[in-house]
Design a protein around this motif. Sequence first.
Motif, PDB file in Angstrom:
ATOM      1  N   THR A   1      -5.114  -1.102  -6.139  1.00  0.00           N
ATOM      2  CA  THR A   1      -5.146  -2.527  -6.440  1.00  0.00           C
ATOM      3  C   THR A   1      -4.249  -2.835  -7.630  1.00  0.00           C
ATOM      4  O   THR A   1      -3.426  -3.751  -7.590  1.00  0.00           O
ATOM      5  CB  THR A   1      -6.584  -2.992  -6.732  1.00  0.00           C
ATOM      6  OG1 THR A   1      -7.406  -2.715  -5.608  1.00  0.00           O
ATOM      7  CG2 THR A   1      -6.633  -4.472  -7.046  1.00  0.00           C
ATOM      8  N   ALA A   2      -4.412  -2.052  -8.689  1.00  0.00           N
ATOM      9  CA  ALA A   2      -3.655  -2.312  -9.921  1.00  0.00           C
ATOM     10  C   ALA A   2      -2.162  -2.067  -9.751  1.00  0.00           C
ATOM     11  O   ALA A   2      -1.350  -2.764 -10.360  1.00  0.00           O
ATOM     12  CB  ALA A   2      -4.210  -1.440 -11.048  1.00  0.00           C
ATOM     13  N   GLU A   3      -1.803  -1.108  -8.929  1.00  0.00           N
ATOM     14  CA  GLU A   3      -0.405  -0.699  -8.863  1.00  0.00           C
ATOM     15  C   GLU A   3       0.382  -1.271  -7.679  1.00  0.00           C
ATOM     16  O   GLU A   3       1.597  -1.452  -7.791  1.00  0.00           O
ATOM     17  CB  GLU A   3      -0.328   0.825  -8.836  1.00  0.00           C
ATOM     18  CG  GLU A   3      -0.870   1.439 -10.121  1.00  0.00           C
ATOM     19  CD  GLU A   3      -1.059   2.941 -10.047  1.00  0.00           C
ATOM     20  OE1 GLU A   3      -0.529   3.566  -9.113  1.00  0.00           O
ATOM     21  OE2 GLU A   3      -1.745   3.475 -10.923  1.00  0.00           O
TER      22      GLU A   3
ATOM     23  N   GLU B   1       0.533  -3.485   3.376  1.00  0.00           N
ATOM     24  CA  GLU B   1      -0.377  -2.485   3.951  1.00  0.00           C
ATOM     25  C   GLU B   1      -1.436  -2.064   2.939  1.00  0.00           C
ATOM     26  O   GLU B   1      -2.614  -1.974   3.272  1.00  0.00           O
ATOM     27  CB  GLU B   1       0.405  -1.267   4.437  1.00  0.00           C
ATOM     28  CG  GLU B   1      -0.475  -0.254   5.137  1.00  0.00           C
ATOM     29  CD  GLU B   1       0.320   0.937   5.659  1.00  0.00           C
ATOM     30  OE1 GLU B   1      -0.326   1.822   6.236  1.00  0.00           O
ATOM     31  OE2 GLU B   1       1.544   0.989   5.491  1.00  0.00           O
ATOM     32  N   ALA B   2      -1.037  -1.829   1.708  1.00  0.00           N
ATOM     33  CA  ALA B   2      -1.996  -1.458   0.665  1.00  0.00           C
ATOM     34  C   ALA B   2      -2.990  -2.588   0.431  1.00  0.00           C
ATOM     35  O   ALA B   2      -4.195  -2.344   0.267  1.00  0.00           O
ATOM     36  CB  ALA B   2      -1.275  -1.109  -0.633  1.00  0.00           C
ATOM     37  N   THR B   3      -2.502  -3.822   0.438  1.00  0.00           N
ATOM     38  CA  THR B   3      -3.375  -4.983   0.241  1.00  0.00           C
ATOM     39  C   THR B   3      -4.444  -5.049   1.332  1.00  0.00           C
ATOM     40  O   THR B   3      -5.621  -5.288   1.048  1.00  0.00           O
ATOM     41  CB  THR B   3      -2.552  -6.285   0.213  1.00  0.00           C
ATOM     42  OG1 THR B   3      -1.602  -6.199  -0.854  1.00  0.00           O
ATOM     43  CG2 THR B   3      -3.433  -7.502   0.018  1.00  0.00           C
ATOM     44  N   GLU B   4      -4.053  -4.807   2.575  1.00  0.00           N
ATOM     45  CA  GLU B   4      -5.003  -4.831   3.694  1.00  0.00           C
ATOM     46  C   GLU B   4      -6.028  -3.707   3.582  1.00  0.00           C
ATOM     47  O   GLU B   4      -7.221  -3.921   3.829  1.00  0.00           O
ATOM     48  CB  GLU B   4      -4.258  -4.747   5.024  1.00  0.00           C
ATOM     49  CG  GLU B   4      -3.454  -5.995   5.341  1.00  0.00           C
ATOM     50  CD  GLU B   4      -2.546  -5.830   6.557  1.00  0.00           C
ATOM     51  OE1 GLU B   4      -2.576  -4.762   7.215  1.00  0.00           O
ATOM     52  OE2 GLU B   4      -1.788  -6.781   6.834  1.00  0.00           O
TER      53      GLU B   4
END
Length: 132
Positions: free
Chosen positions: A48-50, A57-60
């Motif tokens: 989340t932080a990075e 994709e990371a957000t999902e």
Amino acid sequence: MYERRLIATLDTSPLLPALREILTHPARLDEFISDVGVPQGCLVGNTTAELVPQDTEATEIVARSYSRFTDIVTAALERAQATGEVTDKARPEAQAHMLLYLVQGLSLVSRTGIDRTAALAAIDTAVDGLRA
């Protein structure tokens, strides 16, 4: 694996000690540190932080993880409200979100070192606020 462990931990009565155990994990990172010596926080919190929001994709993945956490905790809080262990002055969903924000905040703060006494006092305050 984490979800199964979370569900198993929260499938207990009374619920509040189990919630405290989950919440204290980031505050006790110094007990789990490897030889490297620096707490790294949790994978989802660090992602989340990075990476969020610039990496879709990371957000999902993070959004799904947070959603599953709140769904699992909400179900446990609903059961505890029904038995009178947890206050019904707030919706279980709101209580679960408060706990998510607390545990993720602790995880992030732990990356810089943590005042365990203050962290545990904050956790105890949150758990006491859930008590019926």
